[in-house]
Design a protein around this motif. Sequence first.
Motif, short mmCIF file in Angstrom:
data_model
loop_
_atom_site.label_atom_id
_atom_site.label_comp_id
_atom_site.label_asym_id
_atom_site.label_seq_id
_atom_site.Cartn_x
_atom_site.Cartn_y
_atom_site.Cartn_z
N GLU A 113 0.55 -1.56 -0.47
CA GLU A 113 0.01 0.13 -0.01
C GLU A 113 0.92 0.65 -0.15
N SER A 114 2.42 1.43 0.02
CA SER A 114 2.85 2.68 -0.15
C SER A 114 2.95 3.22 1.23
N ARG A 115 2.85 2.56 2.18
CA ARG A 115 1.95 3.97 3.41
C ARG A 115 3.02 3.31 4.87
N SER A 116 3.06 4.25 5.04
CA SER A 116 3.43 4.09 6.75
C SER A 116 2.98 3.59 8.00
N VAL A 117 3.05 2.08 9.21
CA VAL A 117 2.34 1.89 9.74
C VAL A 117 3.00 2.03 11.13
N PHE A 118 4.37 2.56 10.70
CA PHE A 118 5.02 3.01 12.86
C PHE A 118 6.34 3.48 12.27
N THR A 119 6.32 4.66 13.38
CA THR A 119 7.07 5.92 13.24
C THR A 119 7.39 5.81 14.45
N GLU A 120 8.79 6.15 15.24
CA GLU A 120 8.85 6.63 16.43
C GLU A 120 11.39 6.48 16.40
N THR A 121 11.10 7.64 16.93
CA THR A 121 13.09 8.32 16.72
C THR A 121 13.49 8.10 18.22
N VAL A 122 14.27 7.80 18.41
CA VAL A 122 15.46 6.89 20.33
C VAL A 122 16.90 7.47 19.19
N ASP A 123 16.85 8.29 20.62
CA ASP A 123 18.45 8.82 20.89
C ASP A 123 19.15 7.46 21.15
N ILE A 124 20.50 7.67 20.18
CA ILE A 124 21.89 6.77 20.28
C ILE A 124 22.96 6.43 20.87
N ASP A 125 24.08 6.46 21.53
CA ASP A 125 24.87 7.26 21.74
C ASP A 125 25.75 6.07 21.66
N LYS A 126 27.09 6.94 21.01
CA LYS A 126 28.23 6.30 20.38
C LYS A 126 28.28 4.61 20.47
N GLY A 127 28.44 3.57 19.74
CA GLY A 127 28.30 2.59 19.69
C GLY A 127 27.38 1.26 19.81
N SER A 128 26.67 1.97 20.28
CA SER A 128 25.01 1.42 21.02
C SER A 128 24.33 0.41 20.24
N GLU A 129 22.89 0.15 20.57
CA GLU A 129 22.32 -0.92 20.55
C GLU A 129 20.83 0.42 20.05
N ALA A 130 20.65 0.27 19.40
CA ALA A 130 19.21 0.95 19.66
C ALA A 130 17.84 0.03 19.77
N LYS A 131 16.18 1.19 20.51
CA LYS A 131 15.91 -1.00 19.51
C LYS A 131 14.14 0.20 19.72
N CYS A 132 13.60 0.12 19.49
CA CYS A 132 12.14 -0.07 19.53
C CYS A 132 10.96 -0.91 20.20
N ARG A 133 10.37 -0.72 20.48
CA ARG A 133 8.93 -1.57 20.50
C ARG A 133 8.84 -1.40 19.88
N PHE A 134 7.68 -1.84 18.86
CA PHE A 134 5.94 -2.12 17.66
C PHE A 134 5.41 -3.10 17.92
N THR A 135 3.46 -2.70 17.34
CA THR A 135 2.56 -3.45 17.60
C THR A 135 1.94 -3.00 16.35
N LEU A 136 1.91 -3.88 15.90
CA LEU A 136 0.46 -3.86 13.78
C LEU A 136 -0.68 -4.89 14.72
N GLU A 137 -1.38 -4.26 14.06
CA GLU A 137 -2.78 -5.16 14.42
C GLU A 137 -3.15 -5.80 13.04
N ASN A 138 -3.86 -7.04 13.26
CA ASN A 138 -4.42 -6.71 11.61
C ASN A 138 -3.27 -7.25 10.84
N PRO A 139 -2.04 -7.45 10.79
CA PRO A 139 -0.80 -7.64 9.80
C PRO A 139 -1.01 -8.86 8.52
N LYS A 140 -0.25 -8.41 7.53
CA LYS A 140 -0.32 -9.04 6.32
C LYS A 140 0.40 -9.27 6.48
N LEU A 141 0.43 -11.68 6.63
CA LEU A 141 0.67 -12.46 6.77
C LEU A 141 1.41 -12.61 5.23
N TRP A 142 2.89 -13.07 5.26
CA TRP A 142 3.27 -13.65 5.02
C TRP A 142 3.43 -15.53 4.46
#
Length: 837
Positions: free
Chosen positions: A238-267
């Motif tokens: 559908e060429s549309r965004s379903v989730f967006t989030e921005t996080v701050d990160i420190d040098k050399g670290s791992e960034a992560k964020c949780r998300f939830t999708l309702e009624n996801p399209k399954l492969w």
Amino acid sequence: MSACPLTQILLTNGWELQGQGVWDSEWLSVESVPTVVHLDLLKLGKIPDPFIGYGELDVEWIGERTWIYRTSFPSPQRTAGGRIDLVFEGLDTFAEVRLNGHTILNSENMFLEYRVDVGSTLKNDAVNVLELEFAPALLKGRELEKENSEYRFIAHNGETGRLGVRKAQYHWGWDWGPVFMTAGPWKPVRLEIFHSRIERLWVDYALNDGRCTLGGTLFATVSGRPARLRFVIEDEGESRSVFTETVDIDKGSEAKCRFTLENPKLWYPVGSGGQPLYKLSAEIIQDDQILNHVAIKTGFRDVELIRNHDTVGESFFFRINGIDVFCGGSCWIPADNFLPRLSEVDYRKWLQTLVEGNQNMIRVWGGGIYEPDMFYSICDELGILVWQDFMFACGSYPTWPSLLQNIKQEVAYNVRRLRDHPSVVVFAGTNEDYQIQEWYKLDYQESTDPQEWLKSSFPARFIYESLLPTVCGKEAPRVPYWPCSPFTGGGKDSGDQRIGDIHQWNVWHGTQEKYQRFPEIGGRFVSEFGMCSFPALETIRSFVKCDRELHAQSLTMDFHNKADGHERRIGTYLLENFRNTSDFETWVYLTQLMQAETVLYAYKGWRRQWGDSRRCGGALVWQLNDCWPCSSWAIVDYYHRKKIAYYTIKRAMRPLAVGVMREHKDWSQSHARPTKELEYAVWISSNQKMSFAADLEIRFISIASGKDVKPSIVKSGITVVENGTTEVLKGMVDGTWDDPYAVVARLLVNGECISRDADWPQPYKYIHFEERGLSLQLASEVLTVTVNKPVKGFTVEEQEGVALSDNGIDVFPDDQQTITLKGYRGTLDQLRYKILK
């Protein structure tokens, strides 16, 4: 202090090549990188085409020399605090890398990407010289074997020195491929200039609430300056965004964020549902500027490898999003000996061919390579399930500490690269190494301590049952892991038909059973089986230099068949089943028809067992493709010319397929004494998600006269069960040869014939096929075939630029069939075809 976006500079052109002690060590121009030595020498006319005649022998010396690639480039513009890396996506294999005379890297693994910070080694505002010196892997392997003589090096195919070298094992030669010991920068080389860089982006997720909710975490590993990171998930369809989030990160670290999708399209795999994909991206942002953007595509799905105890033993099949999937497919070897000449177009053509043949799984075999990203992306797009071996095959591998560390890095890198592809549904440790353990009576200790395994005569167990599952468990916990293909449980018979997966090579290899026995000698999942055949005539003409070598027993034909004992085995299976011939074209045709008959007994017999409490969970023919023009087990030859077996599998793996088969009686053991009666059965195989009504027509047709020898049986309104097998009827047929007849079944839905199958009396050599009354009509690229008497194996010769909808068909009176010849521009008189005579 401002930062600049990441910049890449591909070092593609301007390279030279030198062979030490070759042609007075002159520097030769190189067209482009990626490349390997053989390709460059071939383009320069320094060697003959190694695929023609005995050209393989003319280039063996290449693998025993040291080769140097060099190029020069200006220093890229520097910025304060920035970093400059040289990235080598793949070096084949032992390379000393020098920049401006300084050694910056020593590589020893073809399957790894190497990255080097070269900021302090580059010249300021001057030209830099980069040299890649490749030592011969062939000789290095022999040296490593001598240096580590405490290990017992055992290898089937190729020489034992390959076991200590992390290079594509088929380069040492296999029973379907030549010896070409390549060397060179086989993947791209580039410079990267950046302040901050996303090293890896990946996702972990779980489907909840009946797969109506998806909860997950996006991860990104970042190197360089502190920054902000924006994660985005887009619905590709559908060429549309379903989730967006921005996080701050420190040098050399791992960034992560949780998300939830309702009624996801399954492969889903092809044939079981759609293949919706999501685009996951991460970008480093500083002062409203994007410093680096990385994106991957993935599909969301559950995958389970179902291994339940049952009345037979233990099941082995895949369940995707709660749907059981019968895996009918092929094994895959590298599609060329010279890998850099494979393009995305080539991979797409091969994988599209698989799907068009109604196959849904491909097994990436352990003696080749971890295929490039585009291979798996195309599988994602087309819905092809991938069984991924790690790169170990047919050997007892040593485990000295530095080699284990090398392997660990290789595995972690490639699992991280492949884990987000929904197509990858299983990682398998190795190919056939537990058979080596059995055959040579190597230790399989009862101890559960992996360190004790390292001290045994089968130390490779540590790799397959400790190192690999540990890395996979950490990096790709939602993809099943399996120690080996085949594997039925360590220390047990790897040919056990009741548990695990098996390689059924007692047809062709082993006890050389009649191929008609395939249905009864299958297993819970048959991940290898096959029959050797000759390639297309045009392919043969491409490598045979002179016409006098165009015969079945010529030196050239034998040279282009690497299978041990192939002369005996092809001859045996042909003469057991078909009449002998001295005509070369007919011989080629008969080998392909024999291969087609072999896979037919396997696919339809084992697919039938899918409905018997999942008695068989899959069948993967050895093999889809070739790496050079040759006779082999491939169902499509090197030049992409389809053999008859390809079309046979296509028919057997239709979404709805009727099957008919009489019981097999070995005519050799009974001294060709006819059996008075034989039982036959008719069934319907389905991969549909719902049951529905169908009609079935069964005829008994004399091969001699073309007449029905007894009344037809018509079954109307049959309820075809979903995703399984519907047993329709059993009966008896006359086993004598007075007037042999075929049992012919047609499956109709809403009055349309959607599947045919025929069972013929065996062997074909006892049948007389004179005066068939074959009639052909051609109109608008559609060939219509009718007969007065039964015709076996009507086959149109494959032609360049012509796509056939079907081939190698059986045709019966009062049931005309059509074949679409897309792209055919000739007349009916020019059409070349064969039938069994």
